[in-house]
Motif scaffolding. Structure first.
Motif, PDB file in Angstrom:
ATOM      1  N   GLY A 167       0.918  -1.185  -0.073  1.00 53.43           N
ATOM      2  CA  GLY A 167       0.002   0.055   0.002  1.00 53.43           C
ATOM      3  C   GLY A 167       0.699   1.228   0.177  1.00 53.43           C
ATOM      4  N   LEU A 168       0.621   2.094  -1.098  1.00 47.50           N
ATOM      5  CA  LEU A 168       1.449   3.412  -1.190  1.00 47.50           C
ATOM      6  C   LEU A 168       0.534   4.475  -1.011  1.00 47.50           C
ATOM      7  CD1 LEU A 168       3.801   2.389  -4.141  1.00 47.50           C
ATOM      8  CD2 LEU A 168       4.324   2.191  -1.565  1.00 47.50           C
ATOM      9  N   THR A 169       0.842   5.623  -0.432  1.00 52.09           N
ATOM     10  CA  THR A 169       0.292   6.910  -0.176  1.00 52.09           C
ATOM     11  C   THR A 169       1.309   7.779  -0.798  1.00 52.09           C
ATOM     12  OG1 THR A 169       0.932   7.341   2.056  1.00 52.09           O
ATOM     13  CG2 THR A 169      -1.099   5.942   1.637  1.00 52.09           C
ATOM     14  N   GLU A 170       0.599   9.114  -1.172  1.00 55.27           N
ATOM     15  CA  GLU A 170       1.445  10.231  -1.880  1.00 55.27           C
ATOM     16  C   GLU A 170       2.300   9.693  -2.971  1.00 55.27           C
ATOM     17  OE1 GLU A 170       2.136  13.970  -0.133  1.00 55.27           O
ATOM     18  OE2 GLU A 170       2.562  13.017   1.824  1.00 55.27           O
ATOM     19  N   THR A 171       1.743   8.944  -3.793  1.00 61.11           N
ATOM     20  CA  THR A 171       2.327   8.324  -5.157  1.00 61.11           C
ATOM     21  C   THR A 171       2.924   9.665  -6.030  1.00 61.11           C
ATOM     22  OG1 THR A 171       0.450   8.010  -6.332  1.00 61.11           O
ATOM     23  CG2 THR A 171       1.267   6.225  -5.155  1.00 61.11           C
ATOM     24  N   TRP A 172       1.936  10.463  -6.305  1.00 59.37           N
ATOM     25  CA  TRP A 172       2.544  11.690  -7.138  1.00 59.37           C
ATOM     26  C   TRP A 172       2.368  11.226  -8.547  1.00 59.37           C
ATOM     27  CZ3 TRP A 172       6.427  15.540  -4.675  1.00 59.37           C
ATOM     28  CH2 TRP A 172       5.937  15.973  -3.413  1.00 59.37           C
ATOM     29  N   GLY A 208      -6.100  16.530 -12.375  1.00 55.97           N
ATOM     30  CA  GLY A 208      -6.126  18.083 -12.798  1.00 55.97           C
ATOM     31  C   GLY A 208      -4.835  18.694 -11.907  1.00 55.97           C
ATOM     32  N   ARG A 209      -4.376  18.189 -10.764  1.00 58.95           N
ATOM     33  CA  ARG A 209      -3.314  18.763 -10.103  1.00 58.95           C
ATOM     34  C   ARG A 209      -2.284  17.641  -9.564  1.00 58.95           C
ATOM     35  NH1 ARG A 209      -5.875  21.993  -5.143  1.00 58.95           N
ATOM     36  NH2 ARG A 209      -3.681  22.770  -5.096  1.00 58.95           N
ATOM     37  N   LYS A 210      -0.845  18.038  -9.661  1.00 63.45           N
ATOM     38  CA  LYS A 210       0.071  17.011  -9.093  1.00 63.45           C
ATOM     39  C   LYS A 210       0.170  17.080  -7.750  1.00 63.45           C
ATOM     40  CE  LYS A 210       3.254  18.554 -12.848  1.00 63.45           C
ATOM     41  NZ  LYS A 210       4.779  19.114 -12.989  1.00 63.45           N
ATOM     42  N   GLY A 211       0.655  15.771  -7.550  1.00 62.39           N
ATOM     43  CA  GLY A 211       0.825  15.417  -5.779  1.00 62.39           C
ATOM     44  C   GLY A 211      -0.322  14.514  -5.587  1.00 62.39           C
ATOM     45  N   ARG A 212      -0.103  13.872  -4.343  1.00 58.78           N
ATOM     46  CA  ARG A 212      -0.933  12.899  -3.511  1.00 58.78           C
ATOM     47  C   ARG A 212      -1.062  11.641  -4.407  1.00 58.78           C
ATOM     48  NH1 ARG A 212      -4.110  17.733  -1.820  1.00 58.78           N
ATOM     49  NH2 ARG A 212      -5.881  16.697  -2.566  1.00 58.78           N
ATOM     50  N   ASP A 250     -18.328  10.603  -7.081  1.00 54.32           N
ATOM     51  CA  ASP A 250     -17.713  11.628  -7.344  1.00 54.32           C
ATOM     52  C   ASP A 250     -16.934  12.041  -5.903  1.00 54.32           C
ATOM     53  OD1 ASP A 250     -19.850  12.157  -5.735  1.00 54.32           O
ATOM     54  OD2 ASP A 250     -20.613  13.818  -6.863  1.00 54.32           O
ATOM     55  N   GLY A 251     -16.819  11.049  -4.973  1.00 54.06           N
ATOM     56  CA  GLY A 251     -16.308  11.299  -3.784  1.00 54.06           C
ATOM     57  C   GLY A 251     -14.860  12.060  -4.091  1.00 54.06           C
ATOM     58  N   GLN A 252     -14.370  12.865  -3.118  1.00 58.13           N
ATOM     59  CA  GLN A 252     -12.868  13.547  -3.079  1.00 58.13           C
ATOM     60  C   GLN A 252     -11.862  12.852  -2.217  1.00 58.13           C
ATOM     61  OE1 GLN A 252     -12.172  15.755  -5.316  1.00 58.13           O
ATOM     62  NE2 GLN A 252     -14.092  15.212  -6.240  1.00 58.13           N
ATOM     63  N   THR A 253     -12.459  11.690  -1.223  1.00 58.55           N
ATOM     64  CA  THR A 253     -11.556  10.956  -0.282  1.00 58.55           C
ATOM     65  C   THR A 253     -10.473  10.173  -0.900  1.00 58.55           C
ATOM     66  OG1 THR A 253     -13.490  10.943   1.165  1.00 58.55           O
ATOM     67  CG2 THR A 253     -11.606   9.907   1.594  1.00 58.55           C
ATOM     68  N   GLU A 254      -9.331  10.510  -0.512  1.00 59.86           N
ATOM     69  CA  GLU A 254      -8.125   9.745  -1.206  1.00 59.86           C
ATOM     70  C   GLU A 254      -8.110   8.318  -0.666  1.00 59.86           C
ATOM     71  OE1 GLU A 254      -4.679  11.783  -2.070  1.00 59.86           O
ATOM     72  OE2 GLU A 254      -5.194  13.714  -2.173  1.00 59.86           O
TER      73      GLU A 254
END
Length: 327
Positions: free
Chosen positions: A100-105, A128-132, A153-157
């Protein structure tokens, strides 16, 4: 006549032995499955079975032996741009089943380099944006597929993957989650809704960077109202938090939550992946195995009326027909 009397006595015994015990089939959990949304995923396995759930496709795969243990790695990569080769070497050396990886960018320009031989990759990239971004890798030998939880359409990562259990085991839900240090209450409630919806008669493991540095897990206390709400929520859902050492400097940010005290075992805090400032977590998921049960019916003689049985048999033996047969 003697034969006929013998069968009459067997009928009496049958009637007095009360009810039959019908037990669940092998590996059954006794739960009712919702088959309102079936769809198929093909498999190269031999024997085909169906596994359905209320919010996921139908998995079809072989009835294989129980999964004895799933080795897992988890970390906040803080950009995988310069760590992909190191990750591939780490996987070849440690041979985990789930990563499990987070902040893969990651973004679309990384598509050519993110796959690792022998693993199936699931991705949630920031649009639409870099990061996370979050990403679990799962070994291809297991039947796995993404599981939709909450609104599209949830925004939760957060990314959920459902892994088919072996014989006598329930499916495993694995979630990889990244939470912003000071995200709004709307995203907190969205994540809470996903937890409530997922932790329903399932084995569930959530891993990731949840960013609750002010929580004291030993004393189950928190400084801020937001952190206190989170503690209360996982207590209400009977989730256990398995990490007890700092994962970034002196802060415990990366967590592993599980349904039950024995699902996650042997957790260790290891070194960093590349130049990430978060430690690697290594642990094993030990899936539960249900007791094998027989479907054969059986008589419960403990509830039989033996006094009445003796009386009826005695009357039969004292009958004129029996005396004529000299029994």
């Amino acid at each position: 006549m003697l034969v006929k009397m013998y069968y009459n006595i067997k009928i009496i015994i049958f009637k007095l032995a009360c009810f039959k015990l019908a037990l669940p089939a092998d590996g059954a959990t006794g739960e009712h499955e919702d088959t309102s949304q079936p769809r198929q995923v093909t498999s190269t396995r031999r024997t085909q079975v169906s596994v359905r759930g209320p919010d996921s496709p139908k998995i079809r795969g072989e009835v294989h032996a129980p999964i004895r243990g799933l080795k897992c790695l988890c970390t906040n990569a803080h950009s995988m741009g310069n760590k992909q080769e190191e990750l591939a070497l780490l996987l070849a050396d440690t041979n985990p089943d789930i990563v499990g990886l987070t902040e893969t960018w990651w973004e679309s320009t990384h598509d050519w380099a993110v796959n690792i031989k022998g693993y199936r990759l699931f991705r949630w990239d920031r649009k639409g944006r870099k990061g996370r971004g979050v990403a679990p890798y799962v070994k291809k030998q297991y039947t796995s597929l993404p599981n939709s939880v909450g609104s599209e359409d949830g925004q939760t990562e957060m990314l959920w993957v459902r892994i088919q259990g072996g014989q006598g085991q329930r499916d495993l839900m694995v979630g990889v989650y990244y939470q912003l240090p000071n995200q709004g209450e709307e995203l907190d409630w969205e994540f809470s809704g996903q937890l409530v919806e997922t932790v329903k008669s399932r084995d569930v493991v959530i891993m990731g960077d949840l960013n609750y540095p002010d929580n004291c897990w030993e004393e189950q206390s928190a400084r801020s109202d937001r952190s206190h709400r989170f503690l209360a929520e996982i207590q209400d859902l009977y989730l256990t938090q398995e990490v007890h050492s700092p994962t970034r400097a002196n802060a415990l940010l990366d967590l592993v939550l599980a349904t039950g005290n024995d699902l996650v075992r042997g957790l260790q805090v290891l070194d960093h992946l590349g130049d990430s400032d978060h430690c690697l977590l290594e642990f094993t998921i030990q899936l539960r195995v249900s007791k094998a049960c027989s479907k054969a019916a059986a008589l419960d003689f403990r509830r039989a009326d033996f006094n009445e049985l003796r009386r009826l048999v005695g009357e039969a033996l004292r009958s004129q027909r029996v005396r004529e047969l000299r029994i």
